[in-house]
Design a protein around this motif. Structure first.
Motif, mmCIF file in Angstrom:
data_model
loop_
_atom_site.group_PDB
_atom_site.id
_atom_site.type_symbol
_atom_site.label_atom_id
_atom_site.label_comp_id
_atom_site.label_asym_id
_atom_site.label_seq_id
_atom_site.Cartn_x
_atom_site.Cartn_y
_atom_site.Cartn_z
ATOM 1 N N ASP A 181 1.772 1.264 -18.466
ATOM 2 C CA ASP A 181 1.485 2.457 -19.270
ATOM 3 C C ASP A 181 1.901 3.685 -18.459
ATOM 4 O OD1 ASP A 181 0.138 3.650 -21.689
ATOM 5 O OD2 ASP A 181 -1.004 4.620 -20.093
ATOM 6 N N LEU A 182 2.540 4.657 -19.111
ATOM 7 C CA LEU A 182 3.046 5.812 -18.367
ATOM 8 C C LEU A 182 1.968 6.856 -18.093
ATOM 9 C CD1 LEU A 182 6.575 6.369 -19.946
ATOM 10 C CD2 LEU A 182 5.956 5.147 -17.858
ATOM 11 N N GLY A 183 0.909 6.877 -18.899
ATOM 12 C CA GLY A 183 -0.129 7.892 -18.729
ATOM 13 C C GLY A 183 -1.218 7.453 -17.780
ATOM 14 N N LEU A 184 -0.929 7.441 -16.481
ATOM 15 C CA LEU A 184 -1.877 6.967 -15.481
ATOM 16 C C LEU A 184 -2.415 8.116 -14.637
ATOM 17 C CD1 LEU A 184 0.135 3.901 -14.128
ATOM 18 C CD2 LEU A 184 -1.843 3.815 -15.665
ATOM 19 N N PRO A 185 -3.646 7.980 -14.120
ATOM 20 C CA PRO A 185 -4.189 9.001 -13.214
ATOM 21 C C PRO A 185 -3.650 8.825 -11.794
ATOM 22 C CG PRO A 185 -5.809 7.267 -13.571
ATOM 23 C CD PRO A 185 -4.637 6.947 -14.464
ATOM 24 N N GLU A 186 -3.680 9.910 -11.039
ATOM 25 C CA GLU A 186 -3.321 9.958 -9.623
ATOM 26 C C GLU A 186 -1.819 9.859 -9.377
ATOM 27 O OE1 GLU A 186 -5.898 7.782 -6.878
ATOM 28 O OE2 GLU A 186 -7.193 7.303 -8.593
ATOM 29 N N LEU A 187 -1.170 8.912 -10.036
ATOM 30 C CA LEU A 187 0.272 8.722 -9.912
ATOM 31 C C LEU A 187 0.755 8.239 -11.272
ATOM 32 C CD1 LEU A 187 2.140 8.859 -7.325
ATOM 33 C CD2 LEU A 187 1.999 6.370 -7.285
ATOM 34 N N ASP A 188 1.607 9.032 -11.948
ATOM 35 C CA ASP A 188 1.970 8.630 -13.311
ATOM 36 C C ASP A 188 2.912 7.429 -13.297
ATOM 37 O OD1 ASP A 188 4.615 9.499 -12.916
ATOM 38 O OD2 ASP A 188 4.281 11.412 -13.881
ATOM 39 N N GLY A 189 3.099 6.853 -14.496
ATOM 40 C CA GLY A 189 3.883 5.638 -14.607
ATOM 41 C C GLY A 189 5.324 5.796 -14.172
ATOM 42 N N ILE A 190 5.899 6.983 -14.380
ATOM 43 C CA ILE A 190 7.280 7.230 -13.958
ATOM 44 C C ILE A 190 7.395 7.077 -12.443
ATOM 45 C CG2 ILE A 190 9.136 8.928 -13.844
ATOM 46 C CD1 ILE A 190 8.627 7.879 -16.660
ATOM 47 N N GLU A 191 6.457 7.675 -11.699
ATOM 48 C CA GLU A 191 6.495 7.591 -10.244
ATOM 49 C C GLU A 191 6.171 6.181 -9.766
ATOM 50 O OE1 GLU A 191 7.290 8.595 -6.434
ATOM 51 O OE2 GLU A 191 7.774 9.670 -8.279
ATOM 52 N N VAL A 192 5.266 5.492 -10.481
ATOM 53 C CA VAL A 192 4.979 4.098 -10.147
ATOM 54 C C VAL A 192 6.263 3.277 -10.254
ATOM 55 C CG1 VAL A 192 3.809 1.993 -10.911
ATOM 56 C CG2 VAL A 192 2.544 4.138 -10.783
ATOM 57 N N CYS A 193 6.972 3.455 -11.345
ATOM 58 C CA CYS A 193 8.215 2.726 -11.558
ATOM 59 C C CYS A 193 9.219 3.038 -10.443
ATOM 60 C CB CYS A 193 8.795 3.091 -12.919
ATOM 61 S SG CYS A 193 10.187 2.085 -13.434
ATOM 62 N N ARG A 194 9.347 4.305 -10.118
ATOM 63 C CA ARG A 194 10.279 4.724 -9.075
ATOM 64 C C ARG A 194 9.938 4.059 -7.736
ATOM 65 N NH1 ARG A 194 12.800 9.485 -9.741
ATOM 66 N NH2 ARG A 194 10.992 10.296 -10.874
ATOM 67 N N GLN A 195 8.639 4.045 -7.392
ATOM 68 C CA GLN A 195 8.230 3.466 -6.116
ATOM 69 C C GLN A 195 8.381 1.943 -6.100
ATOM 70 O OE1 GLN A 195 4.578 4.818 -4.335
ATOM 71 N NE2 GLN A 195 4.854 6.926 -5.025
ATOM 72 N N VAL A 196 8.019 1.295 -7.195
ATOM 73 C CA VAL A 196 8.130 -0.163 -7.252
ATOM 74 C C VAL A 196 9.590 -0.594 -7.097
ATOM 75 C CG1 VAL A 196 7.917 -2.180 -8.776
ATOM 76 C CG2 VAL A 196 6.022 -0.563 -8.565
ATOM 77 N N ARG A 197 10.495 0.197 -7.661
ATOM 78 C CA ARG A 197 11.908 -0.154 -7.577
ATOM 79 C C ARG A 197 12.462 -0.074 -6.153
ATOM 80 N NH1 ARG A 197 12.117 -3.438 -10.609
ATOM 81 N NH2 ARG A 197 12.760 -3.349 -12.775
ATOM 82 N N THR A 198 11.734 0.523 -5.234
ATOM 83 C CA THR A 198 12.208 0.566 -3.846
ATOM 84 C C THR A 198 11.991 -0.760 -3.131
ATOM 85 O OG1 THR A 198 10.112 1.394 -2.912
ATOM 86 C CG2 THR A 198 11.702 3.036 -3.706
ATOM 87 N N PHE A 199 11.148 -1.641 -3.712
ATOM 88 C CA PHE A 199 10.894 -2.913 -3.029
ATOM 89 C C PHE A 199 10.868 -4.125 -3.951
ATOM 90 C CE2 PHE A 199 6.702 -1.072 -3.997
ATOM 91 C CZ PHE A 199 6.074 -2.119 -4.650
ATOM 92 N N SER A 200 11.012 -3.945 -5.249
ATOM 93 C CA SER A 200 10.900 -5.080 -6.172
ATOM 94 C C SER A 200 11.918 -5.004 -7.297
ATOM 95 C CB SER A 200 9.491 -5.134 -6.779
ATOM 96 O OG SER A 200 9.408 -6.147 -7.764
ATOM 97 N N GLU A 201 12.430 -6.171 -7.683
ATOM 98 C CA GLU A 201 13.326 -6.278 -8.833
ATOM 99 C C GLU A 201 12.636 -6.963 -10.005
ATOM 100 O OE1 GLU A 201 16.633 -5.274 -9.606
ATOM 101 O OE2 GLU A 201 15.987 -3.903 -8.033
ATOM 102 N N CYS A 202 11.307 -6.934 -10.030
ATOM 103 C CA CYS A 202 10.579 -7.527 -11.155
ATOM 104 C C CYS A 202 10.933 -6.785 -12.439
ATOM 105 C CB CYS A 202 9.077 -7.473 -10.904
ATOM 106 S SG CYS A 202 8.364 -5.819 -10.963
ATOM 107 N N TYR A 203 10.698 -7.429 -13.557
ATOM 108 C CA TYR A 203 10.923 -6.765 -14.841
ATOM 109 C C TYR A 203 9.806 -5.755 -15.082
ATOM 110 C CZ TYR A 203 14.295 -10.470 -15.794
ATOM 111 O OH TYR A 203 15.357 -11.330 -15.727
ATOM 112 N N ILE A 204 10.181 -4.559 -15.553
ATOM 113 C CA ILE A 204 9.201 -3.526 -15.863
ATOM 114 C C ILE A 204 9.364 -3.111 -17.315
ATOM 115 C CG2 ILE A 204 8.356 -1.208 -15.350
ATOM 116 C CD1 ILE A 204 9.352 -1.523 -12.504
ATOM 117 N N LEU A 205 8.282 -3.276 -18.092
ATOM 118 C CA LEU A 205 8.238 -2.824 -19.480
ATOM 119 C C LEU A 205 7.262 -1.662 -19.557
ATOM 120 C CD1 LEU A 205 9.160 -5.878 -19.617
ATOM 121 C CD2 LEU A 205 8.197 -5.900 -21.924
#
Length: 235
Positions: free
Chosen positions: A59-83
């Motif tokens: 979900d993109l509407g997250l507290p503390e760190l929004d979903g866009i930034e979560v996606c950006r950070q996860v992509r620095t270490f993981s190639e999992c599928y993100i929906l």
């Protein structure tokens, strides 16, 4: 019932609404997935790093760190599928989500049945065959693609692509000068049973062009065929 697609796969459900996350996780578990939950952005990143899930439902509407930034950070270490899950009409969020590495998006409200179907669809994405891994490199001008190593260079410089971006480039470069429709690309990259907005392909192609420094008005690599789709090569 557990299916061949879902057996053994882990889905990280990320939503700040705990009851909703619980319902989604429960539904996914009944479909045969192992599930994890996170309710804040930092927790989502930490769990993705710790557990290496196969799919993140974000979900993109997250507290503390929004979903866009979560996606950006996860992509620095993981190639999992993100929906990513976006609110109805939030087209900008969808586009930004895909630009930072999400593979697909769903518009809320969405049924649990559709959620499961879309998770299963990304997990059915074709795996590279042994033959494909030994294919020779493909060269178009300054663009060089190694299908086996899943590496791309422009003018000798490596280009970092997401899994979906590479898969799309792989599909269109396998048949140079042949125009492929959005549906043909989706059938090859996602799954013939995939259902959603086919213009998701356009967003990934736009990201590809940006990373390849390919001007759509004067393309060197990816050409738009109006009314059809895309092909590799100019003219």
């Amino acid at each position: 019932m557990t299916t061949a697609v879902s057996a053994g796969a882990t889905v990280l459900v990320v939503d700040d609404e705990r009851p909703l996350a619980g319902v989604i996780a429960s539904y996914l578990a009944k479909a045969g997935f192992s599930t994890l939950q996170a309710h804040t952005g930092p927790d989502a990143v930490a769990q993705a790093r710790l557990h290496d899930p196969d799919v993140i439902l974000l979900d993109l509407g997250l507290p503390e760190l929004d979903g866009i930034e979560v996606c950006r950070q996860v992509r620095t270490f993981s190639e999992c599928y993100i929906l990513v899950l976006t609110a109805r009409g939030d087209e900008v969020d969808r586009l930004i989500g895909l630009s930072v590495g999400a593979d697909d998006y769903l518009v809320k409200p969405v049924s649990n049945r559709e959620l499961v179907a879309r998770v299963q669809a990304v997990l059915r994405r074709p795996r590279r065959s042994v033959a494909a891994q030994t294919e020779p490199q493909r060269v178009v001008g300054a663009l060089r693609i190694d299908p086996g190593a899943r590496e791309v260079w422009v003018a000798g410089q490596p280009v970092a692509l997401t899994r979906t971006e590479f898969d799309i480039l792989d599909v269109i470069s396998a048949q140079p000068r042949i125009a492929l429709s959005r549906r043909q690309i989706i059938d090859s990259v996602w799954d013939a049973a995939w259902v959603g907005d086919e213009h998701v392909v356009d967003v990934h192609v736009a990201n590809l062009r940006h990373k390849l420094d390919d001007d759509p008005a004067a393309p060197r690599y990816i050409t738009t065929i109006r009314g059809v789709g895309y092909r590799l090569g100019r003219g």
